[in-house]
Write an enzyme that holds these catalytic residues in place. Structure first.
Site, PDB file in Angstrom:
ATOM      1  N   GLY A  68      17.594   2.581 -10.811  1.00 41.61           N
ATOM      2  CA  GLY A  68      16.704   3.293 -10.338  1.00 41.61           C
ATOM      3  C   GLY A  68      16.029   4.306 -11.297  1.00 41.61           C
ATOM      4  N   PRO A 126      20.890  -0.322 -13.781  1.00 34.63           N
ATOM      5  CA  PRO A 126      19.513  -0.081 -14.476  1.00 34.63           C
ATOM      6  C   PRO A 126      18.795  -1.226 -14.638  1.00 34.63           C
ATOM      7  CG  PRO A 126      21.095   0.921 -16.002  1.00 34.63           C
ATOM      8  CD  PRO A 126      22.121   0.197 -15.059  1.00 34.63           C
ATOM      9  N   GLY A 127      17.417  -1.340 -14.500  1.00 29.87           N
ATOM     10  CA  GLY A 127      16.766  -2.520 -15.121  1.00 29.87           C
ATOM     11  C   GLY A 127      15.583  -1.746 -15.855  1.00 29.87           C
ATOM     12  N   ARG A 128      14.571  -1.173 -15.187  1.00 27.85           N
ATOM     13  CA  ARG A 128      13.482  -0.667 -15.806  1.00 27.85           C
ATOM     14  C   ARG A 128      14.005   0.358 -17.177  1.00 27.85           C
ATOM     15  NH1 ARG A 128       8.960   0.739 -12.678  1.00 27.85           N
ATOM     16  NH2 ARG A 128      10.230   0.736 -10.895  1.00 27.85           N
ATOM     17  N   ARG A 141       1.203  -4.209 -11.213  1.00 26.87           N
ATOM     18  CA  ARG A 141       1.739  -2.743 -10.809  1.00 26.87           C
ATOM     19  C   ARG A 141       0.654  -2.025 -10.122  1.00 26.87           C
ATOM     20  NH1 ARG A 141       4.587   0.184 -13.082  1.00 26.87           N
ATOM     21  NH2 ARG A 141       6.103   0.517 -11.408  1.00 26.87           N
ATOM     22  N   TYR A 190       1.212  -0.688  -6.668  1.00 22.49           N
ATOM     23  CA  TYR A 190       1.968   0.582  -6.590  1.00 22.49           C
ATOM     24  C   TYR A 190       1.081   1.564  -6.846  1.00 22.49           C
ATOM     25  CZ  TYR A 190       5.570  -2.820  -7.036  1.00 22.49           C
ATOM     26  OH  TYR A 190       6.684  -4.064  -7.246  1.00 22.49           O
ATOM     27  N   CYS A 208     -11.055 -12.089 -10.551  1.00 16.47           N
ATOM     28  CA  CYS A 208     -12.040 -11.987  -9.317  1.00 16.47           C
ATOM     29  C   CYS A 208     -11.537 -11.109  -8.499  1.00 16.47           C
ATOM     30  CB  CYS A 208     -12.445 -13.448  -8.889  1.00 16.47           C
ATOM     31  SG  CYS A 208     -14.060 -13.663  -8.679  1.00 16.47           S
ATOM     32  N   GLU A 209     -11.380  -9.701  -8.518  1.00 17.97           N
ATOM     33  CA  GLU A 209     -11.048  -8.894  -7.433  1.00 17.97           C
ATOM     34  C   GLU A 209     -11.070  -7.514  -8.018  1.00 17.97           C
ATOM     35  OE1 GLU A 209      -8.016  -8.921  -4.746  1.00 17.97           O
ATOM     36  OE2 GLU A 209      -8.075 -10.722  -5.916  1.00 17.97           O
ATOM     37  N   TYR A 238       8.936  -5.220 -15.263  1.00 15.20           N
ATOM     38  CA  TYR A 238       8.354  -5.687 -13.922  1.00 15.20           C
ATOM     39  C   TYR A 238       7.087  -6.050 -14.195  1.00 15.20           C
ATOM     40  CZ  TYR A 238      12.566  -3.497 -11.727  1.00 15.20           C
ATOM     41  OH  TYR A 238      13.592  -3.421 -11.441  1.00 15.20           O
TER      42      TYR A 238
HETATM   43  N1  LLP Z   1      19.843  -2.888  -8.224  1.00 16.91           N
HETATM   44  C1  LLP Z   1      19.258  -3.340  -7.201  1.00 16.91           C
HETATM   45  C2  LLP Z   1      19.947  -3.642  -5.995  1.00 16.91           C
HETATM   46  C3  LLP Z   1      17.705  -3.092  -6.995  1.00 16.91           C
HETATM   47  O1  LLP Z   1      17.202  -3.581  -6.008  1.00 16.91           O
HETATM   48  C4  LLP Z   1      16.915  -2.878  -8.106  1.00 16.91           C
HETATM   49  C5  LLP Z   1      15.568  -2.802  -7.944  1.00 16.91           C
HETATM   50  C6  LLP Z   1      17.684  -2.443  -9.385  1.00 16.91           C
HETATM   51  C7  LLP Z   1      19.007  -2.336  -9.424  1.00 16.91           C
HETATM   52  C8  LLP Z   1      17.023  -1.966 -10.589  1.00 16.91           C
HETATM   53  O2  LLP Z   1      16.230  -0.966 -10.579  1.00 16.91           O
HETATM   54  P1  LLP Z   1      15.468  -0.218 -11.683  1.00 16.91           P
HETATM   55  O3  LLP Z   1      16.665   0.430 -12.313  1.00 16.91           O
HETATM   56  O4  LLP Z   1      14.630  -1.285 -12.452  1.00 16.91           O
HETATM   57  O5  LLP Z   1      14.758   0.815 -11.014  1.00 16.91           O
HETATM   58  N2  LLP Z   1       8.716  -4.235  -8.963  1.00 16.91           N
HETATM   59  C9  LLP Z   1       8.820  -3.059  -8.673  1.00 16.91           C
HETATM   60  C10 LLP Z   1      10.333  -2.468  -8.800  1.00 16.91           C
HETATM   61  C11 LLP Z   1      11.132  -3.001  -7.662  1.00 16.91           C
HETATM   62  C12 LLP Z   1      12.690  -2.530  -7.837  1.00 16.91           C
HETATM   63  C13 LLP Z   1      13.527  -3.642  -7.028  1.00 16.91           C
HETATM   64  N3  LLP Z   1      14.796  -3.201  -7.219  1.00 16.91           N
HETATM   65  C14 LLP Z   1       8.156  -2.051  -9.753  1.00 16.91           C
HETATM   66  O6  LLP Z   1       7.484  -2.834 -10.680  1.00 16.91           O
HETATM   67  O7  LLP Z   1       8.116  -0.873  -9.846  1.00 16.91           O
END
Ligand code: LLP
Length: 427
Positions: free
Chosen positions: A244, A287-289, A326, A330, A357-358, A386
């Site tokens: 997150g 972390p992902g993002r 996105r 969002y 088309c939106e 994402y």
């Molecule tokens: N762990 C769990 C259990 C999660 O559900 C998520 C993200 C992460 C880790 C990684 O979160 P991050 O570090 O990337 O914030 N599609 C949306 C984001 C959805 C995130 C869902 N869960 C967007 O484009 O902002």
């Protein structure tokens, strides 16, 4: 692979001339920087893994997943988190070490769990009782013992868009803090022959700039650790605090520093465990993002330019919602530059419109740009997380190619979709 000569007029991304990349590989084009991904992994190692003992980091692969990404993460020594059979399949196919895989999801299916058990996935984060029983049965069929965490809904709100907030009580994710449900699950798990409960997991939300929600959730989880020990003699050995951490998208954002996020969490955990006489569990982050978001840009070619006198100018690009949903989902904001006019002053304010088309397919409202002409290349920044992973074929628009750059050299890691691909599975 070839090194690009960079001119001052062109936008340079990690040593590559983006105008050249657009010319060579076409547009829209996702460009990812391996250098940036490595920098983020190094920050994780320095400020978390090496700083604190008994810690682990896994990359939340939903943010951006390809076999090549798995190879990079594997080489950097992190684990990965997957949330579906499909993500797990990519990890399997890239020969990712399965003991370093964490499997999430609020409704894992029988066949997904079977795939996980068969392949010895390291941790299953169990979301509910239905899943717990199904997993125990499958594990028993395979004569294996699966190590699990319970995902807990800590009941805290995080300051982010409600669609990417996950820790609040009214959430589809995780086990709520309800005496009967929670202790029922813990009690059941510790008695199951093919399950080994290791601890707990929480994830409060995404794109967060401060750790107040993490700290609130942590307090709640420490309480749970204490109670679970007293009531059922369960000792928590692992605590996964989710991901997150926020990144830079637009003016005013500042990428979260991992140490600012994690130091207070580790301090709090240590001192409270000491106070309550609990052993400090292994701490896991996911972390992902934060790892891939700023590693990516998207290149588009500008086409139609529509001036509505006294109203606004719409600038059409050859992508939009299908490669980046996105903004529509969002209300996400992005910054962009005109990659072939970096030496020119901004003169106009325009709105960047996608080609779907939106009416809601607007990528950026009110962007300052130099005088534009059709054929210019627009580079939208911070599109590494994402975007590729959430891309669709809406309006039967083929998905872009992905190019990975490193040390000023590029390689295609995903080919551009073709019209033929669009109908390949039709019967
Ligand atoms: N762990 C769990 C259990 C999660 O559900 C998520 C993200 C992460 C880790 C990684 O979160 P991050 O570090 O990337 O914030 N599609 C949306 C984001 C959805 C995130 C869902 N869960 C967007 O484009 O902002």
């Amino acid at each position: 692979m070839k090194t690009k000569i960079v001119t001052k007029k062109h936008f340079e991304f990690y040593g590559c001339d983006t105008v050249e990349l657009a010319r060579e590989y076409g547009t829209p084009l996702y460009v990812m920087s391996e250098d940036h991904i490595i920098e983020r992994c190094n920050e994780i190692k320095e400020d978390f893994l090496q700083k604190y003992e008994n810690t682990r980091a896994v990359y939340a692969s939903k943010a951006f997943l390809t076999k090549e990404m798995c190879r990079i993460i594997k080489r950097e020594g992190l684990g990965i988190d997957v949330v579906s059979g499909g993500e797990l399949y990519v990890a399997i196919k890239s020969e990712f070490p399965m003991e370093k895989v964490i499997f999430h999801g609020n409704n894992k299916t029988f066949s997904e769990l079977e795939l996980a058990v068969e392949n010895n996935v390291g941790r299953i984060v169990v979301d509910n009782l239905y899943e717990l029983e199904m997993l125990n049965n499958i594990a028993s069929e395979f004569d294996k013992k699966m190590e699990i965490l319970f995902r807990i809904t800590p009941g805290v709100d995080s300051h982010t868009h409600k669609f990417i907030s996950t820790g609040q009580l009214d959430s589809k994710f995780g086990i709520p803090l309800d005496e009967e449900i929670l202790y029922g699950a813990i009690y059941k798990a510790i008695q199951m022959p093919n399950i080994e409960l290791k601890g707990f997991h929480f994830h409060v939300g995404s794109q967060l700039f401060e750790n107040t929600s993490h700290l609130k959730a942590l307090e709640i989880l420490i309480n749970l650790m204490k109670e679970a020990k007293e009531r059922v003699g369960f000792e928590t050995r692992e605590l996964n605090v989710g991901g997150g951490f926020g990144i830079y998208y637009k003016n005013g954002d500042e990428r979260a520093k991992l140490r600012d996020f994690m130091d207070p969490i580790m301090e709090c955990l240590k001192s409270e465990c000491r106070e309550f006489n609990l052993s400090i569990p292994q701490v896991i982050i996911e972390p992902g993002r934060w790892i891939v978001g700023e590693a990516g840009i998207t290149l588009y070619r500008i086409g139609s330019i529509k001036k509505i006198p006294g109203v606004r100018t719409y600038v059409g690009i050859n992508g939009g919602l299908p490669d980046n949903p996105r903004p529509a989902l969002y209300d996400a904001k992005y910054e962009a530059v005109v990659a072939n006019k970096m030496d020119e002053e901004n003169e106009d304010i325009v709105t960047i419109a996608g080609k779907c088309c939106e009416s809601g397919d607007i990528l950026i409202w009110d962007l300052e740009v130099p005088r534009l002409t059709p054929g210019d290349i627009l580079a939208v920044k911070s599109t590494g997380a994402y975007n590729y992973s959430m891309a669709s074929n809406y309006n039967k628009i083929p998905r872009p190619a992905v190019v990975m750059v490193k040390d000023g050299q590029e390689r295609v890691i995903v080919k551009r979709e073709t019209y033929e691909d669009l109908i390949a599975r039709e019967i």
